[in-house]
Design a protein around this motif. Structure first.
Motif, mmCIF file in Angstrom:
data_model
loop_
_atom_site.group_PDB
_atom_site.id
_atom_site.type_symbol
_atom_site.label_atom_id
_atom_site.label_comp_id
_atom_site.label_asym_id
_atom_site.label_seq_id
_atom_site.Cartn_x
_atom_site.Cartn_y
_atom_site.Cartn_z
ATOM 1 N N LEU A 39 0.831 -1.203 0.000
ATOM 2 C CA LEU A 39 0.000 0.000 0.000
ATOM 3 C C LEU A 39 0.869 1.258 0.000
ATOM 4 O O LEU A 39 0.588 2.222 -0.727
ATOM 5 C CB LEU A 39 -0.923 -0.003 1.222
ATOM 6 N N LEU A 40 1.949 1.244 0.797
ATOM 7 C CA LEU A 40 2.868 2.383 0.798
ATOM 8 C C LEU A 40 3.527 2.566 -0.568
ATOM 9 O O LEU A 40 3.703 3.699 -1.042
ATOM 10 C CB LEU A 40 3.928 2.188 1.887
ATOM 11 N N CYS A 41 3.891 1.463 -1.214
ATOM 12 C CA CYS A 41 4.494 1.543 -2.551
ATOM 13 C C CYS A 41 3.510 2.104 -3.568
ATOM 14 O O CYS A 41 3.892 2.883 -4.456
ATOM 15 C CB CYS A 41 4.980 0.161 -2.989
ATOM 16 N N LEU B 88 3.885 5.463 -5.732
ATOM 17 C CA LEU B 88 3.744 5.437 -7.193
ATOM 18 C C LEU B 88 2.845 6.567 -7.676
ATOM 19 O O LEU B 88 3.175 7.275 -8.648
ATOM 20 C CB LEU B 88 3.192 4.085 -7.624
ATOM 21 N N VAL B 89 1.724 6.767 -7.014
ATOM 22 C CA VAL B 89 0.799 7.834 -7.416
ATOM 23 C C VAL B 89 1.444 9.202 -7.217
ATOM 24 O O VAL B 89 1.352 10.095 -8.078
ATOM 25 C CB VAL B 89 -0.517 7.717 -6.625
ATOM 26 N N TYR C 26 13.187 6.332 -9.435
ATOM 27 C CA TYR C 26 12.488 5.734 -8.302
ATOM 28 C C TYR C 26 11.299 4.894 -8.762
ATOM 29 O O TYR C 26 10.917 3.929 -8.079
ATOM 30 C CB TYR C 26 12.019 6.816 -7.326
ATOM 31 N N LEU C 27 10.714 5.241 -9.899
ATOM 32 C CA LEU C 27 9.641 4.409 -10.451
ATOM 33 C C LEU C 27 10.167 3.038 -10.846
ATOM 34 O O LEU C 27 9.497 2.022 -10.661
ATOM 35 C CB LEU C 27 9.016 5.106 -11.659
ATOM 36 N N SER C 28 11.382 3.000 -11.396
ATOM 37 C CA SER C 28 11.987 1.712 -11.722
ATOM 38 C C SER C 28 12.273 0.901 -10.461
ATOM 39 O O SER C 28 12.120 -0.325 -10.457
ATOM 40 C CB SER C 28 13.285 1.938 -12.511
ATOM 41 N N VAL C 29 12.662 1.603 -9.397
ATOM 42 C CA VAL C 29 12.893 0.909 -8.120
ATOM 43 C C VAL C 29 11.597 0.269 -7.613
ATOM 44 O O VAL C 29 11.589 -0.884 -7.149
ATOM 45 C CB VAL C 29 13.462 1.891 -7.080
ATOM 46 N N LEU C 30 10.494 1.008 -7.720
ATOM 47 C CA LEU C 30 9.201 0.441 -7.322
ATOM 48 C C LEU C 30 8.833 -0.752 -8.186
ATOM 49 O O LEU C 30 8.304 -1.759 -7.693
ATOM 50 C CB LEU C 30 8.110 1.505 -7.406
ATOM 51 N N GLY C 31 9.102 -0.653 -9.497
ATOM 52 C CA GLY C 31 8.776 -1.760 -10.388
ATOM 53 C C GLY C 31 9.576 -3.015 -10.107
ATOM 54 O O GLY C 31 9.098 -4.124 -10.355
ATOM 55 N N VAL C 32 10.781 -2.853 -9.578
ATOM 56 C CA VAL C 32 11.614 -4.018 -9.264
ATOM 57 C C VAL C 32 11.282 -4.575 -7.877
ATOM 58 O O VAL C 32 11.249 -5.796 -7.673
ATOM 59 C CB VAL C 32 13.104 -3.639 -9.360
ATOM 60 N N VAL D 281 1.200 -3.354 -8.799
ATOM 61 C CA VAL D 281 1.949 -2.112 -8.604
ATOM 62 C C VAL D 281 3.140 -2.043 -9.553
ATOM 63 O O VAL D 281 3.480 -0.973 -10.067
ATOM 64 C CB VAL D 281 2.415 -1.995 -7.138
ATOM 65 N N ALA D 282 3.779 -3.187 -9.822
ATOM 66 C CA ALA D 282 5.006 -3.194 -10.627
ATOM 67 C C ALA D 282 4.747 -2.862 -12.091
ATOM 68 O O ALA D 282 5.498 -2.097 -12.703
ATOM 69 C CB ALA D 282 5.687 -4.560 -10.512
ATOM 70 N N VAL D 283 3.695 -3.413 -12.665
ATOM 71 C CA VAL D 283 3.445 -3.212 -14.100
ATOM 72 C C VAL D 283 3.180 -1.735 -14.421
ATOM 73 O O VAL D 283 3.809 -1.164 -15.331
ATOM 74 C CB VAL D 283 2.282 -4.111 -14.563
ATOM 75 N N PRO D 284 2.286 -1.026 -13.705
ATOM 76 C CA PRO D 284 2.127 0.413 -13.991
ATOM 77 C C PRO D 284 3.390 1.215 -13.714
ATOM 78 O O PRO D 284 3.656 2.199 -14.411
ATOM 79 C CB PRO D 284 0.988 0.835 -13.060
ATOM 80 N N ALA D 285 4.165 0.806 -12.700
ATOM 81 C CA ALA D 285 5.386 1.551 -12.379
ATOM 82 C C ALA D 285 6.367 1.522 -13.546
ATOM 83 O O ALA D 285 6.961 2.552 -13.907
ATOM 84 C CB ALA D 285 6.039 0.970 -11.119
ATOM 85 N N PHE D 286 6.559 0.363 -14.166
ATOM 86 C CA PHE D 286 7.466 0.265 -15.313
ATOM 87 C C PHE D 286 6.927 1.043 -16.511
ATOM 88 O O PHE D 286 7.687 1.723 -17.225
ATOM 89 C CB PHE D 286 7.680 -1.194 -15.683
#
Length: 292
Positions: free
Chosen positions: A74-76, A80-81, A167-173, A222-227
């Protein structure tokens, strides 16, 4: 002596009998019809009572079903948003180089008021104003110094924004890995349930398996939209940087450097000075170096 019944009396008796029969048939038909409708209504009710009740899971039910791992996810998702909204505004060419500021600086350059342009850029906060201000502070040192300063400042701006996009890539990983942690803990809980109660209580086993599936799906969600947002904003930044480079280059393209030689346009502080071992007439004094 035999007395005969008048014909009018016989007709009345027959008519009464017919009326009673019709009433009886009407009452009986109504009863049968009512009984049939009740039976038809009772059949779906019986079927509905016999059918299993399907519980519709809400989003909050899914969240609690995922276990403790849903809170980091949830924090991630909140990060992301926030990053998406912030970087969408930062990577816009209108945000990096506001048209009103560009127009004002162009008018000052046309008038030859470079000191006024420097003061205007210093009092306004934008990437365009910062880059232009740095370029103006080097005009007294020649064209090469200005171009080197502009190139360095453009790279600095690109690095600052690109770092935030990374940082978006970090969230995606990381989010699939966090979901994988929930998968592992859910499988551990499932095997612990099998070891203690076996398959006799399927509700406990299904709850553990539900935690596995929800945690994995949430991490991927969460990962797919982040990438996707990462690659989109990275390309958007490159387009905006090229546009701002064209704007800044057009300002300094016809700069009269020969008239600005050794001019101090800006108010930047320079720390380099003549070495303290050089005398006023240019002679070099002997410098004693202590050798320890």
């Amino acid at each position: 002596m035999h007395t005969s019944t008048p014909p009018s009396m016989i007709q009345k008796i027959v008519r009464g009998f017919v009326r009673l029969s019709a009433c009886a048939l009407l009452v009986g038909g109504t009863f049968l019809m009512t009984s049939g409708l009740q039976a038809q209504d009772a059949a779906p009710a019986a079927e509905a009572s016999a059918a299993p009740v399907v519980h519709q899971h809400t989003l909050m039910d899914r969240f609690h079903e995922g276990g403790w791992i849903m809170y980091p996810l949830l924090l991630c998702s909140i990060a992301l948003v926030w990053l998406t909204v912030d970087l969408w505004m930062r990577t816009s060419i209108k945000s990096m180089a506001p048209p009103s500021q560009v127009t004002q600086v162009q008018d000052l350059f046309r008038a030859g008021d470079y000191v006024g342009a420097y003061q205007f850029c210093r009092s306004n906060n934008s990437y365009f104003a910062d880059i232009t201000r740095v370029g103006l502070s080097f005009v007294g040192e020649g064209q090469e110094a200005v171009e080197a300063a502009l190139f360095s400042e453009l790279n600095k701006t690109n690095s600052i924004v690109q770092t935030r996009i990374n940082y978006l890539s970090v969230l995606g990983v990381c989010t699939p890995m966090i979901g994988l942690v929930g998968t592992v803990t859910g499988m551990m809980s499932a095997f612990a349930t099998l070891g203690t109660s076996g398959v006799g209580d399927p509700s406990k086993l299904s709850a553990a398996i539900g935690e596995v599936l929800v945690a994995t799906a949430s991490g991927l969600a969460v990962a797919v939209p982040a990438f996707m947002i990462f690659y989109f904003l990275r390309n958007r930044l490159q387009v905006s940087m090229h546009g701002m480079q064209e704007i800044v280059s057009s300002l300094f393209r016809k700069m009269p450097y020969e008239h600005l030689k050794d001019a101090q346009v800006g108010e930047e502080e320079f720390y380099a000075a003549v070495p303290n071992w050089v005398t006023g007439n240019g002679e070099v004094q002997a410098v004693a170096v202590a050798v320890g």
